[in-house]
Design an enzyme around this catalytic site. Structure first.
Site, PDB file in Angstrom:
ATOM      1  N   THR A  72       1.145  -0.943  -0.484  1.00 42.16           N
ATOM      2  CA  THR A  72       0.351  -0.316   0.213  1.00 42.16           C
ATOM      3  C   THR A  72       0.934   0.871   0.189  1.00 42.16           C
ATOM      4  O   THR A  72       1.837   1.216   1.123  1.00 42.16           O
ATOM      5  CB  THR A  72      -0.547   0.251   1.173  1.00 42.16           C
ATOM      6  N   LEU A 111       1.021   7.903   2.581  1.00 44.34           N
ATOM      7  CA  LEU A 111       0.447   9.486   1.394  1.00 44.34           C
ATOM      8  C   LEU A 111       1.413   9.623   2.074  1.00 44.34           C
ATOM      9  O   LEU A 111       2.339   9.567   2.996  1.00 44.34           O
ATOM     10  CB  LEU A 111      -0.930   9.357   1.867  1.00 44.34           C
ATOM     11  N   ASP A 128     -14.812  -3.936  10.828  1.00 41.60           N
ATOM     12  CA  ASP A 128     -14.079  -3.499  11.601  1.00 41.60           C
ATOM     13  C   ASP A 128     -13.361  -1.842  11.462  1.00 41.60           C
ATOM     14  O   ASP A 128     -12.257  -2.063  11.846  1.00 41.60           O
ATOM     15  CB  ASP A 128     -12.698  -4.849  11.076  1.00 41.60           C
ATOM     16  N   GLU A 130      -9.632   8.051   9.151  1.00 40.92           N
ATOM     17  CA  GLU A 130      -9.197   9.161   8.882  1.00 40.92           C
ATOM     18  C   GLU A 130      -9.237   9.831   8.198  1.00 40.92           C
ATOM     19  O   GLU A 130     -10.161   9.764   6.998  1.00 40.92           O
ATOM     20  CB  GLU A 130      -7.347   8.646   8.648  1.00 40.92           C
ATOM     21  N   ASP A 145      -6.849   0.597   5.474  1.00 47.77           N
ATOM     22  CA  ASP A 145      -6.486  -0.560   6.372  1.00 47.77           C
ATOM     23  C   ASP A 145      -8.331  -1.062   6.636  1.00 47.77           C
ATOM     24  O   ASP A 145      -9.057  -1.090   7.079  1.00 47.77           O
ATOM     25  CB  ASP A 145      -6.642  -0.434   7.398  1.00 47.77           C
TER      26      ASP A 145
END
EC number: 2.7.1.-
Length: 409
Positions: A222, A225, A289, A294, A309
Site C-alpha cells: 500500500t 500517503l 471492523d 482517518e 486498512d
C-alpha cells in the site's frame, strides 16, 4: 368575462407556469447530473484494466512524485490516471532499501522503503484464496488480497478515496533481511523449510508468524500517503464495542442517526455522506471492523473519509453482515452519484468490472469466485435498503445531491 374572473384565471395560469418551470428546471438539472454520472461510469469502465508497465511516458517525474501530486482533500487519485500502471509497476518491483516493523496497530505488517525514498506498507499472505474465515465478521488475520481488491472496488465505485495497492512477491532472505532493522530482524524464524516473521503489533506472537513459501512471500503493498497530508484519526460513530453482551448505542437506538446529525463534523459538510458511502463499500467487501477512520488534519469536516486498512474483508463469502449498513438504513440518505453508480453495476456488472480491474495484478487471481459472486448479491441488498428509504421518505429526501449542504438535516 368579468374582471374578477380574469384575475383569478391569470393567477392560476401564473402558478401553473411557475410550477411547470421549476419542475422542468429540476428535471433538466437531474437529467444533466444523471448523464454526467453515466459518462463517468463509461469512462471508469473503459479505463478499468491497468497493465503494469515499466516506464512513464511524456514526463521526467518519478512515479512517486506523480502519485503525491494526485492527492487532494477529496480524492487520493484523479478520475483519469494514465500513469497508474507505471506507478503500480514501481510499487511491485522497485528495490527495497529498508525494512522495518509496521506502524502501530493490531495486525502484522512491515514498513518498507523503496528505491527513490517511497514508503509502502507490506501485508503478508496468511490464507489461501479459498479459505473461509469463520466466526465474527471481524475475525481472523488481515487478508492481503482484500487490500488489493478493496482498492480496485474503490475505483469501480468512483470514490477514489483508497490509497493505491498492488500485490507483490518478495524474497525474505535476499530482499528483506539484508536491509531489515534489528527490531524487525529479531522476529524472523524458520518453520520447516520456510522463512517466517511475526513483527511487532498488538496481536503479533512468535507462535503465529507469517511464513513464506520457502523464501518467497506473497503480499500486498500500500502506497504511503504524502507526508504533506498528515492524517487525523476519528472514532467511527457506528463503531462496535467488541465486548460480548455490550451493545453500542446504534445497535439498539433506531433514532441514533438524529443524534449523530447534531454533532460535528456530521452536522454539515460531506462527512456524513462519506460515512454512508463507506458503509456501502464496507458491506460489499464484508468489512465489519472500521472502528475508526482517518481524514486529513485541520479539515473542518471538508476532507474525505480515507478508505484505509481494508484487510479485514473478503473473509466469508456466505456471511452478509447487514449491521454494516446501519448508517445507510438509519439515516436513510445516500448521494445521488453513489445511487446512480450502484444501479449501473447491477446484473453482474459489478463482478465483471472488479474482475477486469484486478486481472493484471501480480497476485492475480486476487479473489475466488465465491467472493466475486457475493459482491453481486450484496449489491442487491444495498439497492433494496435504499428503496426502503425512498419508499418511506421519498426520493427527494433520501437521494442527496453531492454538493448539497447538509446543515438542514
Amino acid at each position: 368575462m368579468k374582471l374578477k374572473q380574469r384575475v383569478v384565471l391569470l393567477a392560476i395560469l401564473l402558478v401553473i407556469f411557475i410550477f411547470t418551470k421549476v419542475f422542468l428546471i429540476d428535471n433538466l438539472d437531474t437529467s444533466a447530473a444523471n448523464r454526467e454520472d453515466q459518462r463517468a461510469f463509461h469512462r471508469m469502465m473503459a479505463g478499468l484494466r491497468v497493465e503494469l508497465v515499466p516506464k512513464l511516458d511524456h514526463t521526467l517525474q518519478s512515479p512517486w512524485e506523480i502519485a503525491a501530486q494526485w492527492v487532494v482533500p477529496r480524492e487520493v487519485y484523479p478520475e483519469e490516471t494514465p500513469e497508474l500502471g507505471a506507478i503500480m509497476h514501481a510499487m511491485a518491483t522497485k528495490k527495497i532499501i529498508k525494512a522495518d516493523v509496521g506502524y502501530k496497530g493490531t495486525q502484522l505488517k512491515a514498513l518498507l522503503i523503496l528505491e527513490g525514498g517511497q514508503k509502502v506498507v507490506f501485508k503478508p499472505k496468511r490464507y489461501n484464496r479459498d479459505y473461509v474465515v469463520e466466526g465474527e465478521p471481524y475475525a481472523g488475520y488481515d487478508r492481503h488480497n482484500a487490500e488489493v481488491a478493496a482498492f480496485h472496488l474503490d475505483r469501480v465505485l468512483g470514490f477514489r478515496r483508497a490509497p493505491l495497492v498492488v500485490g507483490r512477491f518478495v524474497n525474505l532472505r535476499t530482499e528483506i533481511k539484508p536491509v531489515a532493522t534489528e527490531q524487525l530482524l529479531s522476529t524472523f524464524l524458520t518453520v520447516g523449510n520456510n522463512t517466517c516473521f511475526y513483527g511487532k503489533c498488538y496481536y503479533c506472537r512468535e507462535t503465529e508468524p507469517a511464513c513464506a513459501d520457502g523464501d518467497t512471500m506473497e503480499g500486498s503493498v500500500t502506497l504511503w500517503l504524502p507526508d504533506v497530508w498528515p492524517l487525523q484519526k476519528h472514532r467511527h460513530p457506528w463503531g462496535r464495542t467488541y465486548r460480548e453482551g455490550k451493545l453500542a448505542r446504534w445497535e439498539y437506538d433506531e433514532s441514533y442517526c438524529d443524534a449523530v446529525k447534531k454533532t460535528s463534523p456530521y452536522d454539515s459538510g460531506p462527512r456524513l455522506l462519506d460515512i454512508i458511502d463507506t458503509a456501502v463499500f464496507d458491506y460489499l467487501i464484508g468489512n465489519a471492523d472500521r472502528h475508526h477512520y482517518e481524514s486529513f488534519q485541520d479539515d473542518e469536516g471538508a476532507s474525505m473519509l480515507i478508505l484505509l486498512d481494508n484487510a479485514k474483508s473478503f473473509g466469508n463469502p456466505s456471511l452478509d453482515e447487514r449491521s454494516i449498513l446501519a448508517p445507510l438504513y438509519q439515516c436513510c440518505i445516500i448521494r445521488v452519484s453513489t445511487w446512480n453508480r450502484l444501479n449501473s453495476l447491477k446484473n453482474g456488472v459489478l463482478k465483471s468490472a472488479l474482475k477486469s480491474a484486478m486481472a493484471h495484478d501480480p497476485i492475480s487471481p486476487v479473489l475466488s469466485d465465491p467472493h466475486l459472486d457475493a459482491l453481486d448479491q450484496r449489491l442487491l441488498s444495498v439497492l433494496a435498503a435504499v428503496k426502503q428509504c425512498t419508499d418511506q421518505f421519498g426520493m427527494d429526501t433520501a437521494l442527496v445531491e453531492d454538493r448539497m449542504p447538509l446543515s438542514h438535516l
